[in-house]
Design an enzyme around this catalytic site. Structure first.
Site, PDB file in Angstrom:
ATOM      1  N   GLY A 158       2.632   2.218  10.650  1.00 35.42           N
ATOM      2  CA  GLY A 158       3.648   3.258  10.482  1.00 35.42           C
ATOM      3  C   GLY A 158       4.414   3.608  11.748  1.00 35.42           C
ATOM      4  N   GLU A 176      -5.503  -4.704  10.657  1.00 30.62           N
ATOM      5  CA  GLU A 176      -4.428  -3.737  10.873  1.00 30.62           C
ATOM      6  C   GLU A 176      -4.689  -2.947  12.159  1.00 30.62           C
ATOM      7  OE1 GLU A 176      -2.383  -2.560   6.927  1.00 30.62           O
ATOM      8  OE2 GLU A 176      -4.155  -1.322   7.140  1.00 30.62           O
ATOM      9  N   HIS A 203      -9.535   1.492   4.900  1.00 28.35           N
ATOM     10  CA  HIS A 203      -8.260   1.637   5.607  1.00 28.35           C
ATOM     11  C   HIS A 203      -8.464   2.618   6.772  1.00 28.35           C
ATOM     12  CE1 HIS A 203      -4.142   2.732   6.523  1.00 28.35           C
ATOM     13  NE2 HIS A 203      -3.778   1.616   5.918  1.00 28.35           N
ATOM     14  N   SER A 240       3.311  -2.220  10.263  1.00 30.74           N
ATOM     15  CA  SER A 240       4.756  -2.338  10.515  1.00 30.74           C
ATOM     16  C   SER A 240       5.347  -3.693  10.131  1.00 30.74           C
ATOM     17  CB  SER A 240       5.081  -1.977  11.964  1.00 30.74           C
ATOM     18  OG  SER A 240       4.780  -0.611  12.206  1.00 30.74           O
ATOM     19  N   GLY A 282       2.747  -1.187   4.252  1.00 27.95           N
ATOM     20  CA  GLY A 282       2.829   0.222   3.878  1.00 27.95           C
ATOM     21  C   GLY A 282       4.264   0.621   3.580  1.00 27.95           C
ATOM     22  N   GLY A 283       4.933   1.235   4.561  1.00 30.07           N
ATOM     23  CA  GLY A 283       6.264   1.804   4.386  1.00 30.07           C
ATOM     24  C   GLY A 283       7.257   0.882   3.693  1.00 30.07           C
ATOM     25  N   ASN A 316       0.874  -1.177   0.000  1.00 31.40           N
ATOM     26  CA  ASN A 316       0.000   0.000   0.000  1.00 31.40           C
ATOM     27  C   ASN A 316       0.913   1.229   0.000  1.00 31.40           C
ATOM     28  OD1 ASN A 316      -1.790   2.065   0.552  1.00 31.40           O
ATOM     29  ND2 ASN A 316      -2.277   1.371   2.636  1.00 31.40           N
ATOM     30  N   TRP A 317       1.032   1.849  -1.147  1.00 29.27           N
ATOM     31  CA  TRP A 317       1.948   2.998  -1.256  1.00 29.27           C
ATOM     32  C   TRP A 317       1.374   4.272  -0.634  1.00 29.27           C
ATOM     33  CZ3 TRP A 317       5.000   3.341  -6.543  1.00 29.27           C
ATOM     34  CH2 TRP A 317       5.902   2.266  -6.607  1.00 29.27           C
ATOM     35  N   LYS A 318       0.087   4.251  -0.311  1.00 28.94           N
ATOM     36  CA  LYS A 318      -0.567   5.448   0.274  1.00 28.94           C
ATOM     37  C   LYS A 318      -0.337   6.639  -0.645  1.00 28.94           C
ATOM     38  CE  LYS A 318      -0.083   3.270   4.726  1.00 28.94           C
ATOM     39  NZ  LYS A 318      -0.040   3.386   6.173  1.00 28.94           N
ATOM     40  N   GLU A 356      -6.792   4.977   7.764  1.00 34.60           N
ATOM     41  CA  GLU A 356      -6.530   6.388   7.412  1.00 34.60           C
ATOM     42  C   GLU A 356      -7.735   6.992   6.692  1.00 34.60           C
ATOM     43  OE1 GLU A 356      -2.760   5.634   5.501  1.00 34.60           O
ATOM     44  OE2 GLU A 356      -1.938   5.072   7.452  1.00 34.60           O
TER      45      GLU A 356
HETATM   46  P1  PGA Z   1       2.861   0.232   7.541  1.00 34.62           P
HETATM   47  O1  PGA Z   1       1.383   0.483   6.932  1.00 34.62           O
HETATM   48  O2  PGA Z   1       3.343  -1.078   6.961  1.00 34.62           O
HETATM   49  O3  PGA Z   1       3.671   1.405   7.079  1.00 34.62           O
HETATM   50  O4  PGA Z   1       2.708   0.152   9.013  1.00 34.62           O
HETATM   51  C1  PGA Z   1       0.466  -0.566   6.761  1.00 34.62           C
HETATM   52  C2  PGA Z   1      -0.823  -0.042   6.195  1.00 34.62           C
HETATM   53  O5  PGA Z   1      -1.283   1.023   6.615  1.00 34.62           O
HETATM   54  O6  PGA Z   1      -1.436  -0.670   5.316  1.00 34.62           O
END
Ligand code: PGA
Length: 261
Positions: A182, A176, A106, A221, A242-243, A18-20, A108
């Site tokens: 993050g 999640e 998600h 994470s 994500g990251g 997930n590149w956000k 966010e």
């Molecule tokens: P993260 O994000 O791996 O950077 O913690 C995961 C996500 O929000 O899908």
């Protein structure tokens, strides 16, 4: 038998990046490096591998990749097919651009845009209408975990966010914990196991055999150094990353967990 192959031996794990809101055209080289590595690894890959870039890159990424079987997904969609919704993207548009899936609900989106379970459910219906796999996110905040509300919260989100027509083929769940996203923090494996087992039993109760085969990803994470431990937990059928999905090397380090050597 490991319950990572619940019921049907055909449940293929999935590793989703997930590149956000990250990634300009220059970042396409990272996605291409992933696809090329998959092409080299061939049949040993062992999981479905997907990157969900910002909407601006979905079309070009799906056109450039595919050599190694990497798939491309969106990060959100509107409920409607078309219409006066400035700035929004429909599920049909994502499918038209080459996406095969879309992340929905998600944390966010839930936090930044006030998305409710009901809205997420309508978006899941839209994704299915367009032929996309819906990757539906659920997870508790740190306050909810500290108040021992995790199972209640996740169970309620799951019930409210999934439509009755969800199947093992068209829906993937991503657990999640909001506080793990993050932050570099991850839950104890026993806590991951508890939540994933609860999700599996709710899915079974509601969807029968489909609930048995629906993939449940862990996200929050995930990185190469903890992926094997997290992916080894019962009822964890892959990762939402994500990251660590922004750099091919890190993402491939996670994909490697499912590599059949
Ligand atoms: P993260 O994000 O791996 O950077 O913690 C995961 C996500 O929000 O899908």
């Amino acid at each position: 038998m490991s319950s990572n192959a619940p019921g049907a031996a055909s449940v293929k794990p999935m590793v989703v990046g997930n590149w956000k809101m990250n990634g300009l055209k220059a970042a396409l080289s990272e996605a291409l490096a992933v696809d090329e590595a998959l092409a080299e690894a061939g049949a040993t890959v062992g999981s479905e591998v997907m990157i969900c870039p910002p909407a601006t890159l979905v079309m070009v990424m799906s056109e450039l990749s595919g050599k190694g079987g990497m798939t491309v997904g969106g990060q959100d969609c509107h409920t409607a097919e078309t219409g006066a919704h400035t700035g929004d993207v429909s599920a049909e548009m994502l499918a038209d651009a080459g996406a095969t899936a879309v992340i929905l609900g998600h944390s966010e989106r839930r936090a930044d845009h006030g998305e409710t379970d009901q809205l997420v459910r309508q978006k899941v219906v839209a994704a299915h209408r367009a032929g996309l796999v819906a990757i539906v996110c659920v997870g508790e905040t740190i306050g909810q975990r500290n108040a021992a509300l995790t199972l209640d919260v996740v169970s309620r989100q799951l019930a409210g966010s999934l439509p009755d027509e969800a199947t093992a083929a068209n829906t993937v769940i991503a657990y999640e914990p909001v506080w793990a996203i993050g932050t570099g923090l991850t839950p104890q494996v026993t806590d991951v196991a508890e939540v994933h087992a609860m999700i599996r039993s709710r899915l079974r109760e509601r969807f029968g055999e489909d609930g048995e085969g629906m993939r449940i990803l862990y996200g929050g994470s995930v990185k190469p150094s903890n992926a094997a431990e997290l992916m080894g937990v019962d009822h964890v059928n892959g990762a939402l990353v994500g990251g660590a999905s922004l750099k091919a090397k890190d993402f491939l380090g996670i994909v490697d967990v499912y590599r059949q050597k």
